[in-house]
Enzyme design. Structure first.
Site, PDB file in Angstrom:
ATOM      1  N   GLU A  70       0.817  -1.208   0.000  1.00  0.00           N
ATOM      2  CA  GLU A  70       0.000   0.000   0.000  1.00  0.00           C
ATOM      3  C   GLU A  70       0.855   1.264   0.000  1.00  0.00           C
ATOM      4  O   GLU A  70       0.571   2.193  -0.746  1.00  0.00           O
ATOM      5  CB  GLU A  70      -0.928   0.040   1.219  1.00  0.00           C
ATOM      6  CG  GLU A  70      -1.774   1.294   1.196  1.00  0.00           C
ATOM      7  CD  GLU A  70      -2.691   1.473   2.381  1.00  0.00           C
ATOM      8  OE1 GLU A  70      -2.535   0.749   3.383  1.00  0.00           O
ATOM      9  OE2 GLU A  70      -3.559   2.351   2.293  1.00  0.00           O
ATOM     10  N   ASP A  91      -0.393  -4.875   3.438  1.00  0.00           N
ATOM     11  CA  ASP A  91      -0.921  -3.677   4.097  1.00  0.00           C
ATOM     12  C   ASP A  91      -0.175  -3.562   5.423  1.00  0.00           C
ATOM     13  O   ASP A  91      -0.382  -4.359   6.338  1.00  0.00           O
ATOM     14  CB  ASP A  91      -2.436  -3.803   4.342  1.00  0.00           C
ATOM     15  CG  ASP A  91      -3.045  -2.457   4.718  1.00  0.00           C
ATOM     16  OD1 ASP A  91      -2.304  -1.590   5.217  1.00  0.00           O
ATOM     17  OD2 ASP A  91      -4.266  -2.289   4.519  1.00  0.00           O
ATOM     18  N   ILE A  93      -0.139  -1.364   7.935  1.00  0.00           N
ATOM     19  CA  ILE A  93      -1.072  -1.177   9.060  1.00  0.00           C
ATOM     20  C   ILE A  93      -2.469  -1.100   8.470  1.00  0.00           C
ATOM     21  O   ILE A  93      -2.785  -0.165   7.735  1.00  0.00           O
ATOM     22  CB  ILE A  93      -0.796   0.107   9.874  1.00  0.00           C
ATOM     23  CG1 ILE A  93       0.621   0.093  10.453  1.00  0.00           C
ATOM     24  CG2 ILE A  93      -1.835   0.236  10.989  1.00  0.00           C
ATOM     25  CD1 ILE A  93       0.932   1.295  11.370  1.00  0.00           C
ATOM     26  N   ASP A  94      -3.287  -2.076   8.758  1.00  0.00           N
ATOM     27  CA  ASP A  94      -4.698  -1.992   8.376  1.00  0.00           C
ATOM     28  C   ASP A  94      -5.447  -1.594   9.645  1.00  0.00           C
ATOM     29  O   ASP A  94      -5.472  -2.337  10.631  1.00  0.00           O
ATOM     30  CB  ASP A  94      -5.204  -3.337   7.844  1.00  0.00           C
ATOM     31  CG  ASP A  94      -6.599  -3.178   7.278  1.00  0.00           C
ATOM     32  OD1 ASP A  94      -6.776  -2.339   6.372  1.00  0.00           O
ATOM     33  OD2 ASP A  94      -7.520  -3.849   7.769  1.00  0.00           O
ATOM     34  N   THR A  96      -5.294   2.156  10.329  1.00  0.00           N
ATOM     35  CA  THR A  96      -4.421   3.280  10.707  1.00  0.00           C
ATOM     36  C   THR A  96      -5.140   4.292  11.597  1.00  0.00           C
ATOM     37  O   THR A  96      -4.550   4.828  12.535  1.00  0.00           O
ATOM     38  CB  THR A  96      -3.895   3.973   9.424  1.00  0.00           C
ATOM     39  OG1 THR A  96      -3.094   3.032   8.723  1.00  0.00           O
ATOM     40  CG2 THR A  96      -3.049   5.191   9.749  1.00  0.00           C
ATOM     41  N   ASP A 217      -6.088  -4.540   1.412  1.00  0.00           N
ATOM     42  CA  ASP A 217      -7.010  -4.714   2.553  1.00  0.00           C
ATOM     43  C   ASP A 217      -7.502  -6.156   2.642  1.00  0.00           C
ATOM     44  O   ASP A 217      -7.789  -6.647   3.730  1.00  0.00           O
ATOM     45  CB  ASP A 217      -8.247  -3.819   2.398  1.00  0.00           C
ATOM     46  CG  ASP A 217      -7.922  -2.343   2.355  1.00  0.00           C
ATOM     47  OD1 ASP A 217      -7.171  -1.877   3.218  1.00  0.00           O
ATOM     48  OD2 ASP A 217      -8.441  -1.646   1.446  1.00  0.00           O
TER      49      ASP A 217
HETATM   50  C1  IPD Z   1      -8.840   0.906   5.967  1.00  0.00           C
HETATM   51  C2  IPD Z   1      -9.449  -0.098   6.924  1.00  0.00           C
HETATM   52  C3  IPD Z   1     -10.919   0.207   7.136  1.00  0.00           C
HETATM   53  C4  IPD Z   1     -11.662   0.230   5.834  1.00  0.00           C
HETATM   54  C5  IPD Z   1     -11.036   1.187   4.847  1.00  0.00           C
HETATM   55  C6  IPD Z   1      -9.564   0.876   4.654  1.00  0.00           C
HETATM   56  P1  IPD Z   1      -6.240   1.479   6.299  1.00  0.00           P
HETATM   57  O1  IPD Z   1      -7.486   0.570   5.727  1.00  0.00           O
HETATM   58  O2  IPD Z   1      -9.339  -1.408   6.434  1.00  0.00           O
HETATM   59  O3  IPD Z   1     -11.544  -0.757   7.963  1.00  0.00           O
HETATM   60  O4  IPD Z   1     -12.999   0.611   6.088  1.00  0.00           O
HETATM   61  O5  IPD Z   1     -11.727   1.037   3.619  1.00  0.00           O
HETATM   62  O6  IPD Z   1      -8.993   1.825   3.799  1.00  0.00           O
HETATM   63  O7  IPD Z   1      -6.337   2.808   5.616  1.00  0.00           O
HETATM   64  O8  IPD Z   1      -6.392   1.575   7.753  1.00  0.00           O
HETATM   65  O9  IPD Z   1      -5.073   0.664   5.830  1.00  0.00           O
HETATM   66 CA    CA Z   2      -6.014  -1.086   4.721  1.00  0.00          CA
HETATM   67 CA    CA Z   3      -2.894   0.641   5.554  1.00  0.00          CA
END
Ligand code: IPD
Ligand code: CA
Ligand code: CA
Length: 270
Positions: A70, A91, A93-94, A96, A217
């Site tokens: 990402e 990813d 950090i999923d 963030t 994701d």
């Molecule tokens: C997000 C998370 C969130 C989802 C968003 C993503 P990120 O990823 O997975 O739950 O609703 O669509 O973008 O930005 O924290 O890597």
């Molecule tokens: Ca994510």
């Molecule tokens: Ca992320």
């Protein structure tokens, strides 16, 4: 092939655990800064540091493999996922927003694909001490305990998770779908990590999950959910150039018995 895939899995788990330690240390020490990408999307210095850590380790160990991550290669052409060179989809950090606000629902997600096939997935949640993983054909696990979906078959009793994009202009049809589902299920959750939402469907803590997300994701969590017995599909046509196997547009993942009912509501006229 199985042995090499097991070796990749062991390596992915090591990377995920080390990445998790970086996240916990950074947050305990408040040692991160915030920045914003397009559409006011939050990114922290820890996202970047974890991304660089994971990518550099993969490049050193498997120089011929490809990486889609990402933060450092979000636009890499995934036509390359069609050949048989392994692609690591990361990813760092999923969740963030959760990370930056001191919440615990945060994960690192690592998936490996070969020739449009989901080979393995690791989703590690360092603040929750849970490491979810799956190897194609070998089941899904959390901290080495086997996972299986809830078996829920009645939408009125189901807990359904979803999420929202950073892009506010995209919200109207999403809120419509949330409203439709909320009128028919037990309750809705917005936990803030798509990767963990998929793992929680695998663990039977959620009965269904729907959202439009990016390949990183869903790359690991989709295999974990599938291996735990979930049904995977899409309620929107593919709107991006990503290959189908990492297409997160209108992703719907649920127990097999709920899938058609949720899908019908996703596509119901407004
Ligand atoms: C997000 C998370 C969130 C989802 C968003 C993503 P990120 O990823 O997975 O739950 O609703 O669509 O973008 O930005 O924290 O890597
Ligand atoms: Ca994510
Ligand atoms: Ca992320």
């Amino acid at each position: 092939m199985a042995n090499i895939e097991e070796e990749w899995l062991a390596f992915a788990k090591q990377l995920a655990v080390s990445a998790g330690e970086m996240m916990v240390e950074a947050r305990d020490a408040s040692a991160f800064v915030r920045d914003y990408k397009m559409d006011h999307e939050l990114v922290t210095s820890t996202d970047i540091a974890v991304d660089q850590f994971i990518c550099s380790r993969i490049e050193a160990r498997y120089p011929s493999h490809r990486i889609l991550s990402e933060e450092s290669s979000p636009t890499m052409s995934l036509s390359s996922i069609a050949d048989d060179v392994p692609v690591w989809v990361i990813d760092p950090i999923d969740g963030t927003v959760n990370f930056a606000h001191g919440h615990h629902h945060v994960a690192v997600s690592i998936g490996v694909y070969v020739a449009q096939r989901r080979v393995l997935g690791v989703v590690h949640a360092p603040f929750l001490n849970e490491c979810f993983w799956a190897l194609s054909g070998a089941g899904a696990y959390c901290n080495d305990q086997p996972l299986s979906v809830s078996g829920e078959n009645t939408l009125r009793n189901a807990v359904v998770a979803t999420g929202f994009p950073y892009q506010k202009t995209a919200l109207v049809p999403i809120i419509e779908r949330v409203s439709r589902i909320l009128h028919h299920c037990q309750d809705i959750r917005r936990n803030g990590s798509a990767a963990l939402d998929l793992c929680w469907v695998a663990a039977g803590r959620l009965d269904a999950y729907f959202e439009s997300v990016k390949p990183w994701d869903m790359a690991a969590g989709t295999l974990i959910a599938e291996e735990a017995g979930a049904r995977v599909g899409h309620y929107l046509p593919r709107g991006t150039l990503w290959p189908e196997v990492v297409n997160g547009d209108g992703l719907l993942v649920s127990t097999p018995d709920l899938f058609d009912d949720v899908m019908a509501l996703m596509n119901a006229p407004a």
